[in-house]
Design an enzyme around this catalytic site. Structure first.
Site, mmCIF file in Angstrom:
data_model
loop_
_atom_site.group_PDB
_atom_site.id
_atom_site.type_symbol
_atom_site.label_atom_id
_atom_site.label_comp_id
_atom_site.label_asym_id
_atom_site.label_seq_id
_atom_site.Cartn_x
_atom_site.Cartn_y
_atom_site.Cartn_z
ATOM 1 N N HIS A 94 -9.154 2.717 -2.332
ATOM 2 C CA HIS A 94 -7.723 2.440 -2.184
ATOM 3 C C HIS A 94 -7.203 1.528 -3.290
ATOM 4 C CE1 HIS A 94 -3.887 1.471 -0.555
ATOM 5 N NE2 HIS A 94 -4.239 0.368 0.086
ATOM 6 N N CYS A 109 0.305 2.771 6.351
ATOM 7 C CA CYS A 109 0.722 1.413 6.695
ATOM 8 C C CYS A 109 0.739 0.599 5.411
ATOM 9 C CB CYS A 109 -0.258 0.803 7.689
ATOM 10 S SG CYS A 109 -1.957 0.723 7.056
ATOM 11 N N CYS A 139 0.804 -1.226 0.000
ATOM 12 C CA CYS A 139 0.000 0.000 0.000
ATOM 13 C C CYS A 139 0.835 1.272 0.000
ATOM 14 C CB CYS A 139 -0.938 0.000 1.204
ATOM 15 S SG CYS A 139 -1.998 -1.456 1.268
#
Length: 436
Positions: free
Chosen positions: A392, A422, A99
């Site tokens: 996302h 994160c 991510c």
């Protein structure tokens, strides 16, 4: 505090972020259904170059990321160069940091700028959760390899006769950590329990995220940084993110059942970010190169930090680890920041990181620091909403956050912004950006 580490070139130039752009983000299997990440990446890079009036030959390097990679095109960066009319001599390579992938892409281009090997580059990422590398079982895969080596038809038939119906079923991409077998949602549940975060707190954060994102669109704050996307079959354009709940109430969130720990859990689909398709990119240059071209940078990269922690317990605490390091390298404190933008993978993960940043005990016992990083002022935090609302697309989120934060810091008269995330594998990323 340790000595700051200024991000400057050998000639004393700052690292300028000239501009940034993204596609609207679309929920899985909606507006971008059937559109691969490579096409999303080409879409945003091509449009960004056209809008900026920067000649394509000025760009000397393109670093791009894709988390859910397609086997037929493993280097998305090079495909974007070849598919957007850029010079075939443009250096291009791909990165992946889960991510935090586009954070890594930005850092890599910045390092090339500081080393003096380039003067301008593009960084970004794209992902599609609608076009996935659906695989085959290990048994079938091995049989196909063996059959390719078999010399006679009878040998091949013998190999295939050993297969069972279950061996022929398609295998979707894994959603769990390879090393632990834990899903991201399982870790979010861990964090909710470890840090005493209630379902009510998680739902409230998710509701806030959607409200602020809807308001940002209504006020026109995102129009300059989000392109209108035309995707096959070209029936209608996508102009805005389609995940944002514009008219929801807090009571709506409370209706959903836990998605991971069905019996005792508090993490739901509503207080988590959804699977999403999209792409985002930024153009970076040395400050002097931007001046030569008559460009006013959107902002500057002040510092960055990447961290890694254990994956078995609370592995999404990356922001709590990387933020103090990025602040230290920038020569700043949390109080010096104008805005703070933290990736909202889950409301539980976000709230846990906020607790850790404010905790002296966490600072002493976990980070080995004398005092807490600081309590985050809500009026500075995710002021335009976050990933729970926008969605996302794994590799695109960092570039979205950087561009969005710089625009908002500039609207507020300038200052410093923190963007932090994160990532799977216990990874964390943080960057300090500056706008004037």
């Amino acid at each position: 505090m340790s000595q700051a580490l200024p991000l400057i070139t050998r000639q004393g130039d700052r690292i300028a972020i000239v501009t940034g752009l993204r596609t609207p983000f679309a929920r899985q299997a909606t507006a971008f259904h059937g559109v691969p990440a490579i096409d999303l990446g080409k879409m945003v890079v091509g449009e960004m170059l056209a809008r900026s009036d920067i000649p394509a030959e000025v760009i000397e390097q393109l670093v791009f990321g894709q988390v859910v990679q397609m086997p037929e095109a493993p280097n998305i960066a090079r495909e974007i160069v070849l598919g957007t009319g850029m010079s075939v001599h443009t250096d291009a390579y791909s990165v992946s940091r889960a991510c935090a992938t586009s954070f890594q892409a930005v850092a890599n281009v910045a390092e090339s700028l500081m080393a003096g090997t380039i003067r301008a580059g593009i960084a970004g990422g794209a992902d599609s959760s609608s076009v996935l590398p659906i695989g085959v079982s290990k048994t079938l895969a091995r049989t196909l390899v063996d059959a390719n080596k078999a010399r006679t038809l009878s040998q091949k038939l013998k190999l295939f006769s050993r297969l069972r119906p279950r061996d022929l079923l398609p295998v979707p991409p894994a959603v769990a950590e390879y090393s632990t077998g834990l899903r991201m949602g399982d870790t979010a549940e861990q964090m909710a329990k470890s840090w005493g975060i209630s379902r009510e707190q998680q739902d409230a954060l998710a509701h806030r995220s959607h409200q602020l994102a809807a308001k940002a669109w209504e006020e026109g704050k995102l129009s300059a940084e989000v392109m209108t996307a035309y995707a096959p079959p070209f029936r209608e354009p996508l102009e805005q993110d389609n995940n944002i709940r514009k008219n929801s109430t807090l009571a709506d969130y409370q209706k959903l059942r836990p998605a991971f720990d069905r019996k005792h859990g508090t993490v739901t689909a509503a207080n988590s970010t959804p699977l999403t398709d999209g792409a985002a990119a930024v153009i970076l240059m040395t400050e002097s190169r931007a001046k030569e071209l008559g460009l006013r940078p959107l902002g500057y990269l002040r510092s960055y930090a990447f961290t890694a922690i254990d994956v078995w317990q609370d592995m999404l605490l990356g922001p709590a680890w990387s933020t103090p390091l990025a602040l230290e390298r920038a020569g700043l404190t949390l109080a010096d920041l104008t805005l703070i933008d933290m990736h909202e993978a889950f409301a539980a993960q976000t709230l846990a990181n906020l607790q850790c940043l404010a905790s002296d005990r966490f600072a002493r016992e976990v980070l080995g620091r004398s005092q807490a990083t600081g309590e985050v002022d809500e009026s500075k935090f995710n002021v335009l909403g976050g990933s729970i609302a926008y969605g996302h697309p794994f590799a695109a989120t960092g570039a979205r956050m950087i561009t969005q934060t710089l625009h908002e810091v500039r609207r507020r008269g300038g200052g410093f912004g923190l963007v932090t995330a994160c990532a799977a594998g216990g990874l964390g990323a943080a960057m300090i950006v500056e706008a004037e």
